[in-house]
Scaffold this active site. Structure first.
Site, PDB file in Angstrom:
ATOM      1  N   GLY A   1      -4.103  -8.518   6.810  1.00  0.00           N
ATOM      2  CA  GLY A   1      -4.769  -7.550   5.918  1.00  0.00           C
ATOM      3  C   GLY A   1      -3.829  -7.106   4.816  1.00  0.00           C
ATOM      4  O   GLY A   1      -4.153  -7.176   3.621  1.00  0.00           O
ATOM      5  N   HIS A   2      -2.621  -6.676   5.234  1.00  0.00           N
ATOM      6  CA  HIS A   2      -1.613  -6.294   4.235  1.00  0.00           C
ATOM      7  C   HIS A   2      -1.278  -7.481   3.325  1.00  0.00           C
ATOM      8  O   HIS A   2      -1.126  -7.327   2.112  1.00  0.00           O
ATOM      9  CB  HIS A   2      -0.312  -5.858   4.908  1.00  0.00           C
ATOM     10  CG  HIS A   2      -0.447  -4.727   5.882  1.00  0.00           C
ATOM     11  ND1 HIS A   2      -0.272  -4.885   7.227  1.00  0.00           N
ATOM     12  CD2 HIS A   2      -0.723  -3.416   5.684  1.00  0.00           C
ATOM     13  CE1 HIS A   2      -0.431  -3.708   7.833  1.00  0.00           C
ATOM     14  NE2 HIS A   2      -0.705  -2.805   6.922  1.00  0.00           N
TER      15      HIS A   2
ATOM     16  N   ARG B   1      -2.691  -1.377  14.749  1.00  0.00           N
ATOM     17  CA  ARG B   1      -2.921  -0.733  16.053  1.00  0.00           C
ATOM     18  C   ARG B   1      -3.563  -1.674  17.071  1.00  0.00           C
ATOM     19  O   ARG B   1      -3.661  -1.313  18.249  1.00  0.00           O
ATOM     20  CB  ARG B   1      -3.774   0.522  15.875  1.00  0.00           C
ATOM     21  CG  ARG B   1      -3.030   1.648  15.160  1.00  0.00           C
ATOM     22  CD  ARG B   1      -3.843   2.923  15.118  1.00  0.00           C
ATOM     23  NE  ARG B   1      -3.063   4.072  14.686  1.00  0.00           N
ATOM     24  CZ  ARG B   1      -3.087   4.585  13.464  1.00  0.00           C
ATOM     25  NH1 ARG B   1      -3.827   4.046  12.530  1.00  0.00           N
ATOM     26  NH2 ARG B   1      -2.346   5.644  13.170  1.00  0.00           N
TER      27      ARG B   1
END
Ligand code: AMP
Length: 283
Positions: A36-37, A187
């Site tokens: 995602g990053h 997470r």
């Protein structure tokens, strides 16, 4: 790639970049980088001369009973990923560097915070906007890249930029998912095997709800009921919220609204997962 840990060193680098009139794309993160990053960094890389990545786990945005201490960190791995993706400048300050003393003032967000994560994490968006404002002042980017996975964050930061006339363009980027649909998140490593197995149901149900919203047969509250009922079968998670709101205003949905956010948060034993879809009706 240069790694800078102090504000002074960062300022020197940014001054040099500005002197050369190079454009800056900025990706603020809390590290433990995943795809995602990476998608945000890649987009910034495509658009700009210089890519600045920040890694800072911001204590201000964590509540007293949240996972600040346990938040996953792996700087060496992050540094390698950043290097491979062609990041020019990695800003990696410690808490003392960003907050030498207890903050004597913060931004207080008053709109769009009585819903979704703002409601269940009081003060969270005051912490997010305060650190993003500081980072914007330091990095002075032309564009800053944020993931649509945190849709409320994108809406509030866009609002902040408008409110304070900050000369930065906020670029929202699509949510990157695992093959089974689970939204990538730092997470996710906290999920047990059993939790990980059932977590993809969240996106499956959001996808079903997308069709229902587009069909237009059900009322907003019926859609919310549908999602809650389907996700009730999660054995290892309890609901935090399921909400249907206008986007980006985050107001209650009426018949006329065309762009709608359906967002959910579910609490597993050691991880609170969020996900959302944005649906444009009539497309
Ligand atoms: P974080 O490190 O969790 O604060 O996230 C940093 C940035 O990455 C934020 O703009 C997030 O919205 C974005 N991000 C996190 N997960 C994803 C994802 N699965 N897809 C796209 N962007 C993401």
């Amino acid at each position: 790639m240069r790694v800078v840990k102090t504000i002074n060193a960062l300022r020197e680098e940014i001054t040099a970049v500005k002197r050369k009139q190079q454009s800056i794309g900025f990706v603020p993160t809390m590290g433990y980088l995943h795809e995602g990053h990476m998608s945000l960094i890649e987009e910034a890389r495509r658009q700009h001369d210089i890519v600045v990545l920040s890694i800072f786990v911001n204590p201000l945005q964590f509540g007293p009973n949240e996972d600040l201490e346990r938040y996953p960190r792996d700087f060496v791995r992050d540094e390698n990923i950043a290097k491979e993706l062609g990041v020019d400048l990695l800003f990696y300050p410690d808490t003392k560097e960003m907050y030498p003393a207890d903050p004597s003032m913060t931004i207080h967000v008053t709109e769009g915070v009585n819903v979704l994560c703002g409601k269940s994490r009081p003060g969270h968006f005051d912490g997010v906007t305060t650190v993003v404002m500081k980072l914007f002042m330091l990095v002075q980017p032309d564009q800053a890249y944020f993931g649509q996975k945190d849709a409320q964050q994108v809406a509030i930061i866009t609002n902040m930029v408008d409110m304070f006339n900050i000369p930065v363009e906020v670029i929202p980027c699509p949510t990157v998912r695992e093959e089974d649909g689970l939204a990538k998140s730092s997470r996710n490593v906290y999920l047990t095997d059993e939790e990980r197995q059932e977590a993809p149901l969240i996106y499956q149900v959001l996808t079903q709800a997308r069709s229902l919203i587009k069909e237009g047969e059900l009322s907003p509250s019926e859609i919310v009921q549908f999602v809650k009922k389907e996700l009730n079968s999660l054995q290892h998670a309890k609901m935090d919220y399921v909400e249907l709101l206008t986007y980006p205003k985050l107001m209650p949905v009426t018949e006329k609204d065309k762009t709608i956010l359906l967002a959910v948060a579910y609490i597993f034993k050691h991880a609170r997962l969020i996900d959302n879809i944005i649906v444009s009706k009539g497309e």
